[in-house]
Design a protein around this motif. Sequence first.
Motif, mmCIF file in Angstrom:
data_model
loop_
_atom_site.group_PDB
_atom_site.id
_atom_site.type_symbol
_atom_site.label_atom_id
_atom_site.label_comp_id
_atom_site.label_asym_id
_atom_site.label_seq_id
_atom_site.Cartn_x
_atom_site.Cartn_y
_atom_site.Cartn_z
ATOM 1 N N ASP A 38 0.858 -1.184 0.000
ATOM 2 C CA ASP A 38 0.000 0.000 0.000
ATOM 3 C C ASP A 38 0.896 1.236 0.000
ATOM 4 O OD1 ASP A 38 -2.622 1.519 0.775
ATOM 5 O OD2 ASP A 38 -1.135 2.107 2.288
ATOM 6 N N PRO A 39 0.594 2.252 -0.820
ATOM 7 C CA PRO A 39 1.488 3.412 -0.940
ATOM 8 C C PRO A 39 1.794 4.102 0.385
ATOM 9 C CG PRO A 39 -0.124 3.443 -2.699
ATOM 10 C CD PRO A 39 -0.523 2.336 -1.779
ATOM 11 N N GLU A 40 0.785 4.251 1.241
ATOM 12 C CA GLU A 40 1.053 4.955 2.496
ATOM 13 C C GLU A 40 1.884 4.106 3.452
ATOM 14 O OE1 GLU A 40 -1.106 7.785 5.838
ATOM 15 O OE2 GLU A 40 -2.230 7.100 4.092
ATOM 16 N N LYS A 41 1.662 2.796 3.464
ATOM 17 C CA LYS A 41 2.501 1.917 4.284
ATOM 18 C C LYS A 41 3.944 1.952 3.799
ATOM 19 C CE LYS A 41 -1.113 -1.286 5.791
ATOM 20 N NZ LYS A 41 -1.626 -2.689 5.745
ATOM 21 N N ALA A 42 4.128 1.965 2.483
ATOM 22 C CA ALA A 42 5.476 2.051 1.925
ATOM 23 C C ALA A 42 6.136 3.373 2.294
ATOM 24 C CB ALA A 42 5.412 1.898 0.405
ATOM 25 N N HIS A 43 5.336 4.426 2.313
ATOM 26 C CA HIS A 43 5.825 5.749 2.706
ATOM 27 C C HIS A 43 6.357 5.713 4.134
ATOM 28 C CE1 HIS A 43 5.551 10.254 3.042
ATOM 29 N NE2 HIS A 43 5.371 9.928 4.314
ATOM 30 N N HIS A 44 5.567 5.183 5.055
ATOM 31 C CA HIS A 44 5.984 5.129 6.454
ATOM 32 C C HIS A 44 7.199 4.223 6.642
ATOM 33 C CE1 HIS A 44 2.772 7.606 7.888
ATOM 34 N NE2 HIS A 44 1.826 6.783 7.469
ATOM 35 N N LEU A 45 7.235 3.117 5.911
ATOM 36 C CA LEU A 45 8.381 2.213 5.999
ATOM 37 C C LEU A 45 9.655 2.916 5.550
ATOM 38 C CD1 LEU A 45 9.437 -0.660 6.540
ATOM 39 C CD2 LEU A 45 8.955 -1.185 4.135
ATOM 40 N N THR A 46 9.558 3.709 4.505
ATOM 41 C CA THR A 46 10.722 4.436 3.996
ATOM 42 C C THR A 46 11.220 5.464 5.007
ATOM 43 O OG1 THR A 46 9.959 4.151 1.715
ATOM 44 C CG2 THR A 46 11.565 5.903 2.130
ATOM 45 N N ILE A 47 10.307 6.251 5.553
ATOM 46 C CA ILE A 47 10.691 7.273 6.536
ATOM 47 C C ILE A 47 11.283 6.617 7.779
ATOM 48 C CG2 ILE A 47 9.844 9.116 8.038
ATOM 49 C CD1 ILE A 47 9.947 9.894 5.105
ATOM 50 N N ASP A 48 10.621 5.588 8.281
ATOM 51 C CA ASP A 48 11.120 4.899 9.475
ATOM 52 C C ASP A 48 12.478 4.256 9.213
ATOM 53 O OD1 ASP A 48 8.814 5.639 10.784
ATOM 54 O OD2 ASP A 48 7.834 3.688 10.588
ATOM 55 N N GLY A 49 12.632 3.669 8.027
ATOM 56 C CA GLY A 49 13.903 3.032 7.691
ATOM 57 C C GLY A 49 15.042 4.028 7.594
ATOM 58 N N LEU A 50 14.772 5.157 6.971
ATOM 59 C CA LEU A 50 15.802 6.182 6.835
ATOM 60 C C LEU A 50 16.157 6.764 8.201
ATOM 61 C CD1 LEU A 50 17.440 7.496 4.572
ATOM 62 C CD2 LEU A 50 15.657 9.217 4.343
ATOM 63 N N HIS A 51 15.149 6.936 9.039
ATOM 64 C CA HIS A 51 15.382 7.402 10.416
ATOM 65 C C HIS A 51 16.271 6.420 11.171
ATOM 66 C CE1 HIS A 51 14.521 8.796 14.518
ATOM 67 N NE2 HIS A 51 14.202 7.543 14.811
ATOM 68 N N THR A 52 15.981 5.128 11.057
ATOM 69 C CA THR A 52 16.742 4.103 11.773
ATOM 70 C C THR A 52 18.184 4.034 11.299
ATOM 71 O OG1 THR A 52 14.743 2.784 12.133
ATOM 72 C CG2 THR A 52 16.858 1.642 12.319
ATOM 73 N N VAL A 53 18.374 3.991 9.982
ATOM 74 C CA VAL A 53 19.734 3.890 9.435
ATOM 75 C C VAL A 53 20.567 5.097 9.833
ATOM 76 C CG1 VAL A 53 21.095 3.874 7.301
ATOM 77 C CG2 VAL A 53 19.061 2.425 7.500
ATOM 78 N N ALA A 54 19.992 6.289 9.745
ATOM 79 C CA ALA A 54 20.740 7.513 10.045
ATOM 80 C C ALA A 54 21.140 7.597 11.509
ATOM 81 C CB ALA A 54 19.919 8.743 9.658
ATOM 82 N N ASN A 55 20.443 6.868 12.376
ATOM 83 C CA ASN A 55 20.747 6.923 13.802
ATOM 84 C C ASN A 55 21.577 5.729 14.290
ATOM 85 O OD1 ASN A 55 19.322 9.362 15.224
ATOM 86 N ND2 ASN A 55 17.861 8.623 13.705
ATOM 87 N N LEU A 56 21.946 4.838 13.379
ATOM 88 C CA LEU A 56 22.877 3.766 13.712
ATOM 89 C C LEU A 56 24.302 4.311 13.716
ATOM 90 C CD1 LEU A 56 21.509 0.871 11.459
ATOM 91 C CD2 LEU A 56 21.360 1.005 13.958
ATOM 92 N N PRO A 57 25.206 3.721 14.506
ATOM 93 C CA PRO A 57 26.622 4.133 14.438
ATOM 94 C C PRO A 57 27.151 3.965 13.014
ATOM 95 C CG PRO A 57 26.236 2.736 16.343
ATOM 96 C CD PRO A 57 24.971 2.697 15.536
ATOM 97 N N GLY A 58 27.633 5.045 12.446
ATOM 98 C CA GLY A 58 28.144 5.001 11.076
ATOM 99 C C GLY A 58 27.086 5.045 10.005
ATOM 100 N N GLY A 59 25.813 5.149 10.416
ATOM 101 C CA GLY A 59 24.731 5.119 9.440
ATOM 102 C C GLY A 59 24.738 6.286 8.478
#
Length: 366
Positions: free
Chosen positions: A15-36
Motif C-alpha cells: 500500500d502506498p502509504e505503508k510504503a511511505h511510512h516504511l521508507t521514513i522509518d527506515g531512513l530514520h533508523t539507518v541515520a541513527n545507527l553508528p556510522g549510518g
Amino acid sequence: MLYKNIAKPVLFRMDPEKAHHLTIDGLHTVANLPGGRALLRGMYSVPAYAELETSLCGLRFANPVGLAAGLDKNAKAVPGFSSIGFGFMEVGTVTPKPQAGNELPRLFRLPEDAALINRMGFNNVGIETMAEHLRQAGKRTIPVAVNIGKNKVTPNEQAEEDYRACIRGLYGYGDFFVVNISSPNTPDLRNLQHGDDLSRLLAAVQDEMKLQHQKHGGQAKPVLVKIAPDLEGDEITYMVRTIVDSGVSGIIASNTTISRAGLTNKHKGETGGLSGRPLTEKSTQLIHTIYSATEGKLPIIGSGGIFSAQDAYDKIRAGASLVEVYTALIYEGPGLIRRLNEGLRELLRKDGFKHISEAVGAAHRS
C-alpha cells in the motif's frame, strides 16, 4: 540500481502509504545507527561542485536540488535525507495541533503517468512533537525549511493565528519557513491565495517572523509562499503583486494540481492533488510567468514533475534559483539527486555558463 532492482519492487507491492511510512522509518533508523549517516553519504552524496553552489535569501545551498514538503511530514528523518545529497529540504506541512488527516485510502500511485494523487489532509504530529524531532536531529548539514499550515477545523477568518502559532513554536528550529496556502486537501485553504485574505495572512506572518527574530536574535529567517499551479491570467498577476507587496522572501511554484488532463491510470478519478510528470510543463510555465511579472526580483523555488536534469534546468532557465523533487524520488530512488546535479553541470557547460546563477531566468533573455 539497488533501489530500482530491490527496494522499489518490494515497496510498490505495498500500500502506498505503508510504503511511505516504511521508507521514513527506515531512513530514520539507518541515520541513527553508528556510522549510518556516513554509510548513506558514501552511497548517495553529491560532490561539492562550485558551479552549483547557491546563495539565496542569506542562506548557502551546496547544490540547488531540494526535497519538497510532504515526504518527511513530521521531520522524523532529517539526518537521513540530509545525508543522501540534497542541497536543502522541507519538512511538514505542520499544523499547530496534531491531526489525523483524511480517511484512508488517501495516496495513490499512477505508474503509467509517472504520478501520484494524494488527499492526505495535513496529517501530522503538531508543532510540539516536530520541534522535538528537529531538536533530536542535532546540528544541520543542509538548510531545513518548515512548511506551515492551518488545522482543518480552523476557519479561514482565524487562519493567521494558526500560522503565527507554527512560527512561534518552530522559529528556533527552521532555517526558513514556507507558508502553505495551496494544498487542495484542506477545505477552503486555497481561498487564502486571493485578495484581502492573502494580504492579511502575509501581514500576520511577517509580523510574527519579526517578533520571533527580535526574541531569538541572529540573522532574520526567510519566509516563502507556496502557491497552486491551477491559477490563470489575472489571478496570477494579482497574487504575485500581493506577495511582492507583503515583503516575503520568495515563492515556491508549485503545489499539486487538481487537473486530470491526459491521465491514463485507473486511479485518475481519485480526489486529491496530482503530482509528478503531468505537472512538469504546468509548473515550469508558472515559474516563467512569475519571473516575468516580478522582473526576476523575487526568488523562486521550482517544484513539480522534475524527473531529469533537463526538467530541472528548464525550471531554472524559466526563473527558479532552486528546485525541489518528491514524486520522482518515489519512482527513481535516491540516486536521482546525484544524476540531477551531474546533469545540471553538463547543461550549464553546454550553454557556456560558468555558474548556475547565470542560467536563472535565461529563457527570458534568449
